[in-house]
Design an enzyme around this catalytic site. Structure first.
Site, PDB file in Angstrom:
ATOM      1  N   ASP A 134       0.840  -1.193   0.000  1.00 47.27           N
ATOM      2  CA  ASP A 134       0.000   0.000   0.000  1.00 47.27           C
ATOM      3  C   ASP A 134       0.880   1.251   0.000  1.00 47.27           C
ATOM      4  OD1 ASP A 134      -2.143   1.758   0.180  1.00 47.27           O
ATOM      5  OD2 ASP A 134      -2.427   1.468   2.338  1.00 47.27           O
TER       6      ASP A 134
ATOM      7  N   ASN B 279      -2.051   3.175  12.866  1.00 48.83           N
ATOM      8  CA  ASN B 279      -3.358   2.522  12.991  1.00 48.83           C
ATOM      9  C   ASN B 279      -3.264   1.061  12.574  1.00 48.83           C
ATOM     10  OD1 ASN B 279      -3.003   3.896  10.375  1.00 48.83           O
ATOM     11  ND2 ASN B 279      -4.883   2.827   9.825  1.00 48.83           N
ATOM     12  N   HIS B 280      -2.207   0.719  11.803  1.00 47.73           N
ATOM     13  CA  HIS B 280      -1.966  -0.669  11.425  1.00 47.73           C
ATOM     14  C   HIS B 280      -0.481  -0.857  11.127  1.00 47.73           C
ATOM     15  CE1 HIS B 280      -3.190   1.228   7.410  1.00 47.73           C
ATOM     16  NE2 HIS B 280      -1.886   1.044   7.316  1.00 47.73           N
TER      17      HIS B 280
ATOM     18  N   GLN C 113      -2.632  -5.517   6.202  1.00 54.12           N
ATOM     19  CA  GLN C 113      -2.393  -4.431   7.151  1.00 54.12           C
ATOM     20  C   GLN C 113      -3.249  -4.618   8.406  1.00 54.12           C
ATOM     21  OE1 GLN C 113      -3.399  -1.590   3.976  1.00 54.12           O
ATOM     22  NE2 GLN C 113      -1.522  -0.502   4.477  1.00 54.12           N
TER      23      GLN C 113
ATOM     24  N   ASP D   2      -1.599   9.236  10.047  1.00 54.85           N
ATOM     25  CA  ASP D   2      -2.406   8.581   9.024  1.00 54.85           C
ATOM     26  C   ASP D   2      -3.723   8.063   9.589  1.00 54.85           C
ATOM     27  OD1 ASP D   2      -2.721   7.398   6.351  1.00 54.85           O
ATOM     28  OD2 ASP D   2      -2.455   5.471   7.369  1.00 54.85           O
TER      29      ASP D   2
ATOM     30  N   TYR E 180      -9.604   5.898  12.169  1.00 57.39           N
ATOM     31  CA  TYR E 180      -9.482   4.449  12.344  1.00 57.39           C
ATOM     32  C   TYR E 180      -8.573   4.097  13.517  1.00 57.39           C
ATOM     33  CZ  TYR E 180     -11.803   4.321   7.871  1.00 57.39           C
ATOM     34  OH  TYR E 180     -12.719   4.502   6.869  1.00 57.39           O
ATOM     35  N   LEU E 181      -7.736   5.041  13.903  1.00 58.13           N
ATOM     36  CA  LEU E 181      -6.867   4.836  15.053  1.00 58.13           C
ATOM     37  C   LEU E 181      -7.678   4.762  16.337  1.00 58.13           C
ATOM     38  CD1 LEU E 181      -3.818   4.811  15.943  1.00 58.13           C
ATOM     39  CD2 LEU E 181      -4.028   7.280  16.236  1.00 58.13           C
TER      40      LEU E 181
ATOM     41  N   GLU F  45      -4.906  13.278   9.366  1.00 59.62           N
ATOM     42  CA  GLU F  45      -5.737  12.922   8.229  1.00 59.62           C
ATOM     43  C   GLU F  45      -7.053  12.418   8.803  1.00 59.62           C
ATOM     44  OE1 GLU F  45      -5.831   9.943   4.352  1.00 59.62           O
ATOM     45  OE2 GLU F  45      -5.133   9.228   6.292  1.00 59.62           O
TER      46      GLU F  45
ATOM     47  N   HIS G 299      -1.779  12.700  -2.527  1.00 56.14           N
ATOM     48  CA  HIS G 299      -1.304  11.448  -3.108  1.00 56.14           C
ATOM     49  C   HIS G 299      -2.390  10.402  -3.273  1.00 56.14           C
ATOM     50  CE1 HIS G 299      -1.414  10.767   1.147  1.00 56.14           C
ATOM     51  NE2 HIS G 299      -1.162   9.492   1.004  1.00 56.14           N
ATOM     52  N   ASP G 300      -3.545  10.603  -2.648  1.00 55.20           N
ATOM     53  CA  ASP G 300      -4.651   9.659  -2.775  1.00 55.20           C
ATOM     54  C   ASP G 300      -5.646  10.161  -3.824  1.00 55.20           C
ATOM     55  OD1 ASP G 300      -3.594   7.950  -0.871  1.00 55.20           O
ATOM     56  OD2 ASP G 300      -4.698   8.862   0.776  1.00 55.20           O
TER      57      ASP G 300
END
Length: 544
Positions: A62, A104-105, A170, A202, A206-207, A243, A308-309
């Site tokens: 990723d 987060n992962h 991940q 990042d 989700y963290l 983010e 970048h996404d």
């Protein structure tokens, strides 16, 4: 001294991936020595902060966000010694450096996970989130719906399912575990000791998700305050950039009372800005700014056009997304993640229309907050839709018309990503060297824009106000700080117009920047604008 400690309130941030920026040794992969060679270019452009995408050892499932080792550099990119040399050179140029904190992962190949899957009694087992019978109604939680059909993956060695919001390679870390939190503090401290000015954190939402962990939401959220306190005690001016693609009412979770994240990407304004550009109407921008909460004084918004996404449009209604797709990404190949976003750079989205490109970056740099540039934005780089997913906007930097665009001396097939070598955006015509020779290039225009922006501290520090224009296509706003005011006016439409701003008659408008040499506004404060025109002014008192 106070301003020095909150340098991020008025920074110009430039984002790059080391492996696609400059290759110094001809192996086809960008590296830190190559980046060092280009620091003069970045400093000359007026950049005072770099955000580096992950450069850690990684299987690269990723784009480096699957980290195998948080305390080292991917050997393709150099060594820790190269990184320290880069930090020294950046400091000499007055450039702050932010690096990605991806906690987060981890990668499935990280030693922590390898220990966790092979030994149930290992302490690392509790670094991750496991379940023997996970819930099945998790489709909405999947980040990459094109690649995964669940956020749980069965592991034969562990004889259990592990949680992963992103790719199955991940596995999510268990932030409820105090030992994991301590590991994260060690990672932060390690890179602070090497001189970084902070971290782009990042996927922060989700963290702090409570799925599968033994903790309440507020307990997980408290870790954001812990991170900030730890960071600030070790370096007072260091920052955390989050983010967090969330609605305005949830931003307080990340800013806190000024004791959590220093900066947030302004995803909500970004998406409404593209709706405004598609409609050629100012209201979406106006509504977005009015919807944003008042943030702590030392906090800041980071505004961006593209990064970048993908251009993520998930906070818009389906009909609004379709409006944007019809104008900027009408073909399915231009879209990504089941119509959630767009995988194009800005110039191709605008059909190469220089007027609209300038308008958009003028808008970006004048919005309340600070601006982010993605590498290649300054020369108008394009995309390669033949590449998969997000790789379309991750092609190597185009330095010259020579071999591999001056990025690398390797054989083209060895490049980390293919160069854009055909069409309107080929490196043969779009590159730094050609742009620097052309006084009318986008690069030289961007250089002027950055210089003007750095003279307008009001835009980073000031209180903003939306100004009535009487024209639905014109967005005008002011920013006031220290008894000084800057006004920016942008015409989003393909037709010229004139507006009259309702301003105090004891002030006059002094032109700072614009797309044309316009007539100076008179006492009536009437402002002329060409199609896609823009003008910046400083409001000055009329001396008696």
């Amino acid at each position: 001294m106070i301003m020095q400690n909150i340098w991020h309130k008025n920074a110009i941030i430039y984002s790059l991936d080391v492996e696609t920026f400059m290759d110094s040794n001809g192996d086809g992969v960008g590296d830190f020595q190559g980046l060092i060679e280009r620091l003069d270019y970045l400093s000359g452009l007026g950049i005072n902060c770099l955000w580096l995408l992950p450069f850690y050892p990684s299987p690269n499932r990723d784009n480096g966000y699957d980290v195998m080792d948080y305390y080292n550099v991917d050997p393709r990119l150099g060594t820790l010694g190269d990184f320290v040399e880069f930090m020294d050179r950046a400091r000499e140029q007055g450039i702050h450096v932010l690096i990605d904190l991806v906690v987060n992962h981890t990668s499935i190949e990280h030693p922590w996970f390898q220990a966790a899957r092979t030994d149930k009694n290992s302490k690392y087992r509790h670094y991750y989130v496991w379940s023997e019978n996970p819930p099945q109604d998790d489709v909405e939680e999947i980040v990459f719906p094109h690649a995964e059909d669940s956020i749980w993956e069965y592991d034969q060695q562990a004889e259990a399912y592990y949680l992963h919001h992103f790719y199955k390679e991940q596995p999510d870390l268990n932030i409820a575990n105090s030992e994991v939190r301590e590991e994260i503090r060690k990672i932060i401290n390690f890179w602070l000791q090497l001189g970084v000015s902070g971290f782009r954190v990042d996927a922060v939402p989700y963290l702090i998700k409570e799925i599968g962990v033994q903790a309440e939401r507020h307990e997980l959220e408290s870790f954001l305050s812990e991170m900030r306190e730890f960071l600030s005690l070790r370096r007072a001016d260091a920052v955390l950039l989050a983010e967090a693609n969330v609605s305005p009412d949830l931003t307080c979770v990340y800013f806190g009372q000024g004791d959590r994240m220093n900066m947030l990407f302004n995803f909500y304004l970004n998406q409404q800005m593209f709706l405004a550009l598609a409609r050629q109407e100012a209201n979406p921008i106006i509504d977005a700014l009015k919807s944003l909460p008042k943030i702590p004084k030392q906090a800041q918004w980071l505004n961006f056009v593209r990064h970048h996404d993908e251009l993520n449009l998930n906070q818009l209604e389906n009909t609004q997304r379709e409006e944007i797709f019809q104008v900027f990404a009408p073909e399915e190949a231009m879209q990504i993640y089941k119509g959630r976003g767009i995988r194009r750079r800005l110039p191709p989205m605008f059909g190469g229309d220089r007027r609209r490109i300038e308008l958009t970056y003028s808008l970006l740099f004048s919005l309340p907050g600070i601006p982010l540039l993605r590498y290649g934005d300054e020369i108008g780089m394009g995309d390669d839709l033949s590449l998969s997913d997000r790789d379309s906007v991750r092609t190597p930097m185009q330095w010259s018309s020579g071999q591999n665009g001056g990025f690398s001396t390797s054989d083209p097939e060895k490049l980390t990503q293919p160069m854009i070598s055909q069409g309107e955006y080929s490196y043969k015509s779009v590159n730094v060297a050609a742009s620097q020779r052309d006084p009318n290039s986008l690069l030289n225009w961007m250089d002027r824009l950055i210089r003007i922006r750095k003279q307008c501290s009001e835009l980073g520090w000031g209180n903003w106000q939306i100004l009535d224009t009487g024209e639905p296509c014109v967005f005008a706003h002011s920013c006031e700080w220290n008894n000084k005011t800057v006004i920016a006016v942008h015409n989003l439409a393909d037709k010229s117009c004139s507006i009259a701003l309702k301003l105090d008659g004891s002030y006059y408008l002094d032109d700072l920047f614009g797309d044309h040499q316009y007539e100076v506004p008179g006492e009536s404060h009437t402002i002329s604008l060409e199609a896609y025109g823009y003008r910046w002014f400083r409001l000055n008192p009329i001396k008696p």
